[in-house]
Design an enzyme around this catalytic site. Structure first.
Site, PDB file in Angstrom:
ATOM      1  N   HIS A  78       0.855  -1.190   0.000  1.00  0.00           N
ATOM      2  CA  HIS A  78       0.000   0.000   0.000  1.00  0.00           C
ATOM      3  C   HIS A  78       0.890   1.239   0.000  1.00  0.00           C
ATOM      4  O   HIS A  78       1.991   1.237   0.555  1.00  0.00           O
ATOM      5  CB  HIS A  78      -0.910   0.000   1.216  1.00  0.00           C
ATOM      6  CG  HIS A  78      -2.117  -0.880   1.066  1.00  0.00           C
ATOM      7  ND1 HIS A  78      -3.376  -0.468   1.384  1.00  0.00           N
ATOM      8  CD2 HIS A  78      -2.238  -2.154   0.614  1.00  0.00           C
ATOM      9  CE1 HIS A  78      -4.246  -1.441   1.140  1.00  0.00           C
ATOM     10  NE2 HIS A  78      -3.566  -2.479   0.674  1.00  0.00           N
ATOM     11  N   GLU A  80       0.920   4.054   1.586  1.00  0.00           N
ATOM     12  CA  GLU A  80       1.346   4.582   2.883  1.00  0.00           C
ATOM     13  C   GLU A  80       2.527   3.796   3.439  1.00  0.00           C
ATOM     14  O   GLU A  80       3.444   4.364   4.043  1.00  0.00           O
ATOM     15  CB  GLU A  80       0.182   4.535   3.882  1.00  0.00           C
ATOM     16  CG  GLU A  80      -1.013   5.392   3.485  1.00  0.00           C
ATOM     17  CD  GLU A  80      -2.074   4.626   2.698  1.00  0.00           C
ATOM     18  OE1 GLU A  80      -3.252   4.994   2.786  1.00  0.00           O
ATOM     19  OE2 GLU A  80      -1.706   3.671   1.984  1.00  0.00           O
ATOM     20  N   ARG A  85       8.415   2.918   4.441  1.00  0.00           N
ATOM     21  CA  ARG A  85       9.640   2.116   4.324  1.00  0.00           C
ATOM     22  C   ARG A  85      10.721   2.881   3.561  1.00  0.00           C
ATOM     23  O   ARG A  85      11.908   2.779   3.865  1.00  0.00           O
ATOM     24  CB  ARG A  85       9.329   0.778   3.654  1.00  0.00           C
ATOM     25  CG  ARG A  85       8.394  -0.109   4.465  1.00  0.00           C
ATOM     26  CD  ARG A  85       8.253  -1.491   3.860  1.00  0.00           C
ATOM     27  NE  ARG A  85       9.460  -2.275   4.064  1.00  0.00           N
ATOM     28  CZ  ARG A  85       9.745  -2.960   5.172  1.00  0.00           C
ATOM     29  NH1 ARG A  85       8.913  -2.955   6.189  1.00  0.00           N
ATOM     30  NH2 ARG A  85      10.857  -3.659   5.268  1.00  0.00           N
ATOM     31  N   CYS A 130      -7.130   2.999   4.484  1.00  0.00           N
ATOM     32  CA  CYS A 130      -8.103   1.914   4.581  1.00  0.00           C
ATOM     33  C   CYS A 130      -8.211   1.463   6.038  1.00  0.00           C
ATOM     34  O   CYS A 130      -7.323   1.682   6.852  1.00  0.00           O
ATOM     35  CB  CYS A 130      -7.698   0.747   3.678  1.00  0.00           C
ATOM     36  SG  CYS A 130      -6.173  -0.092   4.182  1.00  0.00           S
ATOM     37  N   CYS A 215      -4.022   0.179   6.911  1.00  0.00           N
ATOM     38  CA  CYS A 215      -3.219   1.407   7.010  1.00  0.00           C
ATOM     39  C   CYS A 215      -3.669   2.275   8.175  1.00  0.00           C
ATOM     40  O   CYS A 215      -2.846   2.956   8.802  1.00  0.00           O
ATOM     41  CB  CYS A 215      -3.293   2.181   5.695  1.00  0.00           C
ATOM     42  SG  CYS A 215      -2.494   1.323   4.314  1.00  0.00           S
ATOM     43  N   LYS A 218      -1.821   0.837  11.134  1.00  0.00           N
ATOM     44  CA  LYS A 218      -0.385   1.102  11.088  1.00  0.00           C
ATOM     45  C   LYS A 218      -0.069   2.572  11.356  1.00  0.00           C
ATOM     46  O   LYS A 218       0.873   2.890  12.079  1.00  0.00           O
ATOM     47  CB  LYS A 218       0.186   0.655   9.741  1.00  0.00           C
ATOM     48  CG  LYS A 218       0.244  -0.867   9.615  1.00  0.00           C
ATOM     49  CD  LYS A 218       0.853  -1.321   8.302  1.00  0.00           C
ATOM     50  CE  LYS A 218       0.939  -2.846   8.267  1.00  0.00           C
ATOM     51  NZ  LYS A 218       1.463  -3.373   7.006  1.00  0.00           N
ATOM     52  N   ARG A 221      -0.382   3.280  14.948  1.00  0.00           N
ATOM     53  CA  ARG A 221       0.815   2.805  15.646  1.00  0.00           C
ATOM     54  C   ARG A 221       1.947   3.812  15.527  1.00  0.00           C
ATOM     55  O   ARG A 221       2.652   4.085  16.515  1.00  0.00           O
ATOM     56  CB  ARG A 221       1.243   1.447  15.072  1.00  0.00           C
ATOM     57  CG  ARG A 221       2.499   0.873  15.702  1.00  0.00           C
ATOM     58  CD  ARG A 221       2.809  -0.517  15.179  1.00  0.00           C
ATOM     59  NE  ARG A 221       4.036  -1.029  15.768  1.00  0.00           N
ATOM     60  CZ  ARG A 221       4.460  -2.284  15.661  1.00  0.00           C
ATOM     61  NH1 ARG A 221       3.744  -3.151  14.957  1.00  0.00           N
ATOM     62  NH2 ARG A 221       5.577  -2.671  16.216  1.00  0.00           N
ATOM     63  N   LYS A 340      12.757  -5.923   4.140  1.00  0.00           N
ATOM     64  CA  LYS A 340      13.368  -6.187   5.449  1.00  0.00           C
ATOM     65  C   LYS A 340      14.846  -6.524   5.316  1.00  0.00           C
ATOM     66  O   LYS A 340      15.685  -6.039   6.097  1.00  0.00           O
ATOM     67  CB  LYS A 340      12.643  -7.348   6.137  1.00  0.00           C
ATOM     68  CG  LYS A 340      11.267  -7.036   6.693  1.00  0.00           C
ATOM     69  CD  LYS A 340      10.687  -8.277   7.364  1.00  0.00           C
ATOM     70  CE  LYS A 340       9.390  -7.968   8.100  1.00  0.00           C
ATOM     71  NZ  LYS A 340       8.296  -7.602   7.184  1.00  0.00           N
ATOM     72  N   LYS A 375      15.543  -7.299  16.577  1.00  0.00           N
ATOM     73  CA  LYS A 375      14.388  -6.463  16.901  1.00  0.00           C
ATOM     74  C   LYS A 375      13.987  -6.629  18.368  1.00  0.00           C
ATOM     75  O   LYS A 375      13.563  -5.655  19.016  1.00  0.00           O
ATOM     76  CB  LYS A 375      13.206  -6.809  15.993  1.00  0.00           C
ATOM     77  CG  LYS A 375      13.360  -6.345  14.555  1.00  0.00           C
ATOM     78  CD  LYS A 375      12.108  -6.587  13.750  1.00  0.00           C
ATOM     79  CE  LYS A 375      10.985  -5.673  14.164  1.00  0.00           C
ATOM     80  NZ  LYS A 375       9.799  -5.795  13.262  1.00  0.00           N
TER      81      LYS A 375
END
Length: 410
Positions: A78, A80, A85, A130, A215, A218, A221, A340, A375
């Site tokens: 998407h 966004e 990224r 969305c 989205c 996210k 977040r 990633k 992480k």
């Protein structure tokens, strides 16, 4: 706090669209297609100059069965998420420039990297995200109601004649994003009772269901935790927050829905815990490739642009670079710059060049530390994320912990 006037908002929107139009046509919609455009904009608060540092387009996700444990395929394409990224890559490159004593957006502070005080970031998207934010009340006559249902992906689930006979005058704009399978489900009743609000949802799609959340979830977040993510939180002095979100014209817009979905959900006490409460603005400029009655098919490609190396440009389809053979598509040497694998590779490069920071984070050989283990070293970030999930989202999609890849060229 910086104040953005309507003319400021429109100028930024025009800059985003002009950059998009200057990019080659690969990945752009063709006849009868539409896409979403998103950009991260860097603003110098002193000079008032701004530049677009990352751009993304797209509206696609891959299904759960197509995810790669090597980190070489984008799960979510998407716009966004592509823009975000790309922004991460921009941050990494600026950290490398700092280490090389080149011009950079960062300064060194206690071995970590601090964003210069004169900079802040804005986020533009050609439409509302969305998911929960797109559930917007729609007031109108019977004809409006019928048109909305006809354009809905779920039109087959509804008895149109029955709805029209009731002359309903209140409805909502729908989202294709689905409630989590282990949570409450949309009742799908007529009118404004079709959706539940405040739910974490997975991205819309057909066939193999995606595990990527919407989205709206996210972006919420990012607002609550910072846009930088876990890895960068290990080396940045503080989180990076978006100060202003701009959404384009020509599509449904509601500031109330944005506040509900991205800031509050059902938690009225959340404001006291936010480090930055962003502004929301609606530009009057229409992106030329929005969805219309003449453009109903989403474009297959996603454009990636990052303001590094004189402008990095790539096109993604199904999470891999456009035009690759099947063999090359699975090669780690040909994966997208914002996947990633490549972002982790740059992260490790930074640690290799900063031995004091490396000692603070880990004492192991970097080539032996998997992505998911690194992480988890961001303990403060992970603790904060757990708190936010428990107090704000209540639930989140559960992905298999498959990203245990290492970077073997170190």
């Amino acid at each position: 706090m910086t104040y953005y006037s309507p003319s400021d908002i429109n100028k930024i929107t025009e800059d985003c669209i002009n950059l998009y139009q200057s990019i080659p046509k690969n990945g752009k919609p063709i006849e009868s297609e539409w896409t979403v455009l998103s950009c991260v904009i860097e603003l110098d608060k002193i000079s008032k100059n701004n530049k677009i540092v990352a751009l993304g387009t797209g509206s696609k996700c891959i299904g759960a069965t197509k995810m790669s444990s090597l980190g070489n395929i984008l799960n979510d394409s998407h716009a966004e998420i592509i823009a975000r990224r790309g922004f991460l890559l921009y941050l990494y490159k600026n950290i490398l420039d700092t280490l090389s004593e080149k011009s950079s957006i960062f300064i060194r502070e206690n071995e970590k990297f601090k964003l210069k005080d004169n900079l802040e970031y804005l986020f533009y998207s050609s439409q509302m995200p969305c998911g929960d934010a797109s559930i917007i009340p729609k007031c109108g006559e019977q004809d409006d109601y019928g048109d909305l249902i006809i354009n809905s992906k779920r039109k087959a689930d509804i008895n149109i004649c029955e709805i029209q006979s009731k002359k309903v005058k209140m409805d909502i704009h729908r989202t294709g994003a689905k409630c989590l399978t282990h949570g409450n489900q949309d009742p799908k009743e007529p009118g404004d009772k079709y959706h539940l609000i405040g739910q974490v949802r997975t991205e819309p799609g057909r066939g193999d269901r995606t595990l990527s959340v919407s989205c709206s979830d996210k972006i919420a977040r990012w607002i609550h935790l910072g846009i930088q993510g876990a890895l960068l939180s290990l080396i940045l002095h503080e989180p990076i927050f978006i100060k202003c979100f701009i959404f384009g014209s020509g599509t449904p817009y509601s500031k109330e829905s944005l506040h509900r979905a991205l800031i509050y959900r059902d938690n009225e006490d959340v404001l006291g815990r936010l480090q930055v409460v962003p502004e929301f603005h609606n530009s009057s400029i229409v992106f030329p490739h929005i969805r219309t009655t003449n453009s109903l098919r989403p474009s297959a490609g996603s454009i990636i642009y990052v303001n590094i190396n004189n402008g990095l440009q790539e096109v993604a389809v199904q999470g891999v670079k456009l035009g690759l053979t099947k063999k090359k598509a699975n090669s780690l040497n040909h994966c997208l710059s914002i996947c990633k694998y490549n972002l982790y590779r740059i992260f490790l490069e930074i640690l290799e060049k900063n031995h004091d920071l490396k000692k603070i984070i880990c004492c192991e050989e970097l080539k032996d530390i998997p992505y998911n283990k690194m992480k988890r070293k961001a303990v403060l970030y992970q603790e904060k994320w757990t708190e936010i999930k428990d107090n704000f989202f209540k639930a989140w999609t559960v992905k298999p912990d498959i990203w245990n890849f290492c970077i073997n060229d170190k």
